[in-house]
Design an enzyme around this catalytic site. Structure first.
Site, PDB file in Angstrom:
ATOM      1  N   TYR A 172     -77.433 -68.434  20.798  1.00 27.74           N
ATOM      2  CA  TYR A 172     -77.698 -67.994  19.648  1.00 27.74           C
ATOM      3  C   TYR A 172     -76.220 -68.266  19.857  1.00 27.74           C
ATOM      4  O   TYR A 172     -75.624 -67.349  19.603  1.00 27.74           O
ATOM      5  CB  TYR A 172     -78.215 -66.529  19.251  1.00 27.74           C
ATOM      6  CG  TYR A 172     -79.586 -66.401  19.291  1.00 27.74           C
ATOM      7  CD1 TYR A 172     -80.540 -67.390  19.404  1.00 27.74           C
ATOM      8  CD2 TYR A 172     -80.000 -65.243  19.169  1.00 27.74           C
ATOM      9  CE1 TYR A 172     -82.090 -67.243  19.083  1.00 27.74           C
ATOM     10  CE2 TYR A 172     -81.666 -65.125  19.295  1.00 27.74           C
ATOM     11  CZ  TYR A 172     -81.871 -66.020  19.486  1.00 27.74           C
ATOM     12  OH  TYR A 172     -83.569 -66.168  18.936  1.00 27.74           O
ATOM     13  N   PHE A 180     -90.130 -63.962  13.089  1.00 31.34           N
ATOM     14  CA  PHE A 180     -89.973 -65.098  11.861  1.00 31.34           C
ATOM     15  C   PHE A 180     -90.786 -64.259  10.970  1.00 31.34           C
ATOM     16  O   PHE A 180     -91.733 -64.741   9.534  1.00 31.34           O
ATOM     17  CB  PHE A 180     -91.017 -66.458  11.920  1.00 31.34           C
ATOM     18  CG  PHE A 180     -89.713 -67.659  11.806  1.00 31.34           C
ATOM     19  CD1 PHE A 180     -88.004 -67.598  11.762  1.00 31.34           C
ATOM     20  CD2 PHE A 180     -90.282 -68.389  12.528  1.00 31.34           C
ATOM     21  CE1 PHE A 180     -87.095 -68.014  12.897  1.00 31.34           C
ATOM     22  CE2 PHE A 180     -89.297 -69.373  13.997  1.00 31.34           C
ATOM     23  CZ  PHE A 180     -87.573 -69.142  13.649  1.00 31.34           C
ATOM     24  N   GLY A 235     -91.112 -67.295   7.582  1.00 30.25           N
ATOM     25  CA  GLY A 235     -92.577 -67.567   7.790  1.00 30.25           C
ATOM     26  C   GLY A 235     -92.292 -68.904   8.094  1.00 30.25           C
ATOM     27  O   GLY A 235     -91.840 -69.079   8.800  1.00 30.25           O
TER      28      GLY A 235
HETATM   29  N1  LIG Z   1     -88.866 -66.088  20.630  1.00 28.67           N
HETATM   30  C1  LIG Z   1     -88.722 -66.498  19.984  1.00 28.67           C
HETATM   31  O1  LIG Z   1     -88.479 -67.805  20.178  1.00 28.67           O
HETATM   32  C2  LIG Z   1     -87.783 -66.580  18.328  1.00 28.67           C
HETATM   33  C3  LIG Z   1     -87.575 -67.222  18.338  1.00 28.67           C
HETATM   34  C4  LIG Z   1     -86.430 -67.454  16.489  1.00 28.67           C
HETATM   35  C5  LIG Z   1     -86.068 -65.912  16.239  1.00 28.67           C
HETATM   36  N2  LIG Z   1     -86.345 -64.885  17.557  1.00 28.67           N
HETATM   37  C6  LIG Z   1     -86.279 -63.840  17.032  1.00 28.67           C
HETATM   38  O2  LIG Z   1     -86.588 -63.136  16.058  1.00 28.67           O
HETATM   39  C7  LIG Z   1     -85.455 -62.469  15.072  1.00 28.67           C
HETATM   40  C8  LIG Z   1     -86.477 -62.545  13.348  1.00 28.67           C
HETATM   41  O3  LIG Z   1     -85.761 -63.963  13.779  1.00 28.67           O
HETATM   42  P1  LIG Z   1     -85.249 -64.241  11.681  1.00 28.67           P
HETATM   43  O4  LIG Z   1     -84.348 -64.218  11.873  1.00 28.67           O
HETATM   44  O5  LIG Z   1     -85.541 -66.275  12.449  1.00 28.67           O
HETATM   45  O6  LIG Z   1     -86.254 -63.743  11.025  1.00 28.67           O
HETATM   46  P2  LIG Z   1     -86.510 -63.431   9.906  1.00 28.67           P
HETATM   47  O7  LIG Z   1     -86.793 -61.737   9.639  1.00 28.67           O
HETATM   48  O8  LIG Z   1     -88.432 -63.821   9.712  1.00 28.67           O
HETATM   49  O9  LIG Z   1     -86.153 -63.915   8.679  1.00 28.67           O
HETATM   50  C9  LIG Z   1     -84.952 -63.521   8.674  1.00 28.67           C
HETATM   51  C10 LIG Z   1     -84.633 -64.620   7.277  1.00 28.67           C
HETATM   52  O10 LIG Z   1     -84.568 -63.802   5.926  1.00 28.67           O
HETATM   53  C11 LIG Z   1     -83.406 -63.267   5.591  1.00 28.67           C
HETATM   54  N3  LIG Z   1     -83.351 -62.329   5.488  1.00 28.67           N
HETATM   55  C12 LIG Z   1     -83.243 -60.994   6.215  1.00 28.67           C
HETATM   56  N4  LIG Z   1     -83.431 -59.804   5.332  1.00 28.67           N
HETATM   57  C13 LIG Z   1     -83.759 -60.364   4.226  1.00 28.67           C
HETATM   58  C14 LIG Z   1     -83.751 -59.635   2.891  1.00 28.67           C
HETATM   59  N5  LIG Z   1     -84.196 -58.154   3.076  1.00 28.67           N
HETATM   60  N6  LIG Z   1     -84.289 -60.242   1.559  1.00 28.67           N
HETATM   61  C15 LIG Z   1     -84.612 -61.417   1.895  1.00 28.67           C
HETATM   62  N7  LIG Z   1     -83.961 -62.242   2.819  1.00 28.67           N
HETATM   63  C16 LIG Z   1     -83.768 -61.191   4.241  1.00 28.67           C
HETATM   64  C17 LIG Z   1     -81.861 -63.414   6.350  1.00 28.67           C
HETATM   65  O11 LIG Z   1     -81.355 -64.447   5.687  1.00 28.67           O
HETATM   66  P3  LIG Z   1     -80.150 -63.379   5.459  1.00 28.67           P
HETATM   67  O12 LIG Z   1     -78.999 -64.063   6.587  1.00 28.67           O
HETATM   68  O13 LIG Z   1     -79.373 -64.274   4.174  1.00 28.67           O
HETATM   69  O14 LIG Z   1     -80.659 -62.313   5.281  1.00 28.67           O
HETATM   70  C18 LIG Z   1     -83.079 -64.914   6.790  1.00 28.67           C
HETATM   71  O15 LIG Z   1     -82.453 -66.110   6.174  1.00 28.67           O
HETATM   72  C19 LIG Z   1     -84.032 -63.425  15.126  1.00 28.67           C
HETATM   73  O16 LIG Z   1     -83.073 -62.595  14.834  1.00 28.67           O
HETATM   74  C20 LIG Z   1     -84.420 -63.299  16.660  1.00 28.67           C
HETATM   75  O17 LIG Z   1     -83.914 -62.521  17.260  1.00 28.67           O
HETATM   76  C21 LIG Z   1     -87.009 -65.078  18.362  1.00 28.67           C
END
Ligand SMILES: NC(=O)c1ccc[n+]([C@@H]2O[C@H](COP(=O)([O-])OP(=O)(O)OC[C@H]3O[C@@H](n4cnc5c(N)ncnc54)[C@H](OP(=O)(O)O)[C@@H]3O)[C@@H](O)[C@H]2O)c1
Length: 285
Positions: free
Chosen positions: A59, A206, A210
């Site tokens: 990352y 996600f 989503g």
């Molecule tokens: N193992 C794997 O393959 C894998 C893959 C992907 C991710 N991950 C891990 O999982 C974590 C979570 O996934 P993610 O961060 O991609 O997706 P997520 O948590 O589902 O969503 C994050 C997205 O939603 C927005 N967001 C977050 N809180 C919000 C809220 N309260 N209201 C509106 N928008 C909001 C964020 O943008 P803003 O910054 O604008 O809030 C960002 O665009 C990652 O950070 C990573 O550590 C693991």
């Protein structure tokens, strides 16, 4: 709810091996933008009680790395902080993705995380699988590093049930980190249940983003999610997060954000209680 009253406590705790974490954690993948605001988000997360942070050495943006920001913001680390990282994927210094690591290369990836985080051992390392094939050789290499004291606990990511079983035949697995949320297919719901029955934590990613995945939140939110959000005076993102937490006490949230207001909103989602009817309606989407 007043700002002062918001903490992660409402969502309860889970124990990963011998490490107890609050179920409402934080994902660091979205942190590679502005340095000052990223540090602010991390420190605020810990102030709100977050003690489970998910990261990876891959990352990074040209000038910032999630691991470096975590180190800068939080070291010396609180005793109860659990930092989970993942290995398997890798990027060269220019950011270009490398082929999936060989078992022999995993030690170097673990050491890269140790250096960047400034630690002598890693609390939790997830082997992120690539494809549906067996992961035993890779997992065995990580089990050796665990025996050598470089890693405390092991998990797996992007796996199918048979890959989890293959890993469990080699060493204990404390968590599965897979993509999951409202709208997931039936077999994913079944896998979440099966993990709970085995005492394995399920850590969805996600859950908010989503289908939009890397792009972030959706342009048009589902009507049913919006209706439940309105009924609770909550946001759609909070409903999506809360729904995952209702899937079982073993489900740990790691929402990712680069914004303090979204962080606070996500932490507050741990206190949102959905009715059985709402859970069922959202679960059938
Ligand atoms: N193992 C794997 O393959 C894998 C893959 C992907 C991710 N991950 C891990 O999982 C974590 C979570 O996934 P993610 O961060 O991609 O997706 P997520 O948590 O589902 O969503 C994050 C997205 O939603 C927005 N967001 C977050 N809180 C919000 C809220 N309260 N209201 C509106 N928008 C909001 C964020 O943008 P803003 O910054 O604008 O809030 C960002 O665009 C990652 O950070 C990573 O550590 C693991």
């Amino acid at each position: 709810m007043t700002a002062e009253a918001i903490t992660v406590a409402a969502a309860g705790t889970w124990t990963l091996g011998d490490l107890t974490v609050n179920r409402l954690g934080f994902g660091a993948m979205r942190l590679t933008g502005d340095r000052a605001s990223s540090i602010q988000v991390l420190r605020r997360a810990v102030e709100l009680g977050v003690n489970h942070i998910d990261t990876a050495a891959f990352y990074f943006s040209p000038l910032r790395s999630a691991n470096e920001l975590i180190n800068r913001a939080l070291a010396p680390y609180p005793d109860d902080l659990v930092i989970a990282t993942k290995v398997g994927p890798g990027r060269d210094p220019s950011g270009t993705w490398l082929p999936w690591a060989t078992p022999q290369q995993l030690r170097g990836q673990v050491e890269e995380n140790l250096r960047q985080l400034g630690r002598d051992h890693l609390d939790l390392v997830n082997l992120r699988a690539y494809g549906a094939g067996p992961i035993g050789e890779h997992f065995a290499a990580l089990a050796e590093l665990r025996d050598a004291g470089l890693i405390r606990h092991l998990g797996v990511s992007n796996v199918r049930p048979e890959q989890l079983a293959g890993a469990q035949a080699i060493a204990p697995v404390v968590c599965v980190q897979n993509r999951y949320g409202i709208g997931a297919p039936a077999e994913a719901h079944e896998f979440v249940r099966a993990c709970g029955q085995q005492g394995v934590a399920f850590v969805p990613f996600f859950a908010i983003a989503g289908d939009r995945r890397e792009a972030g939140t959706r342009g048009t939110e589902d009507g049913a999610v919006l209706a439940v959000a309105r009924a609770h005076g909550a946001t759609a993102a909070q409903v999506r997060l809360a729904w995952t937490l209702h899937r079982g006490p073993h489900v740990l949230a790691i929402p990712g954000t680069g914004k303090v207001d979204h962080l606070v909103e996500n932490v507050a989602a741990g206190a949102l209680r959905l009715t059985p009817d709402e859970q069922a309606r959202l679960g059938s989407l």
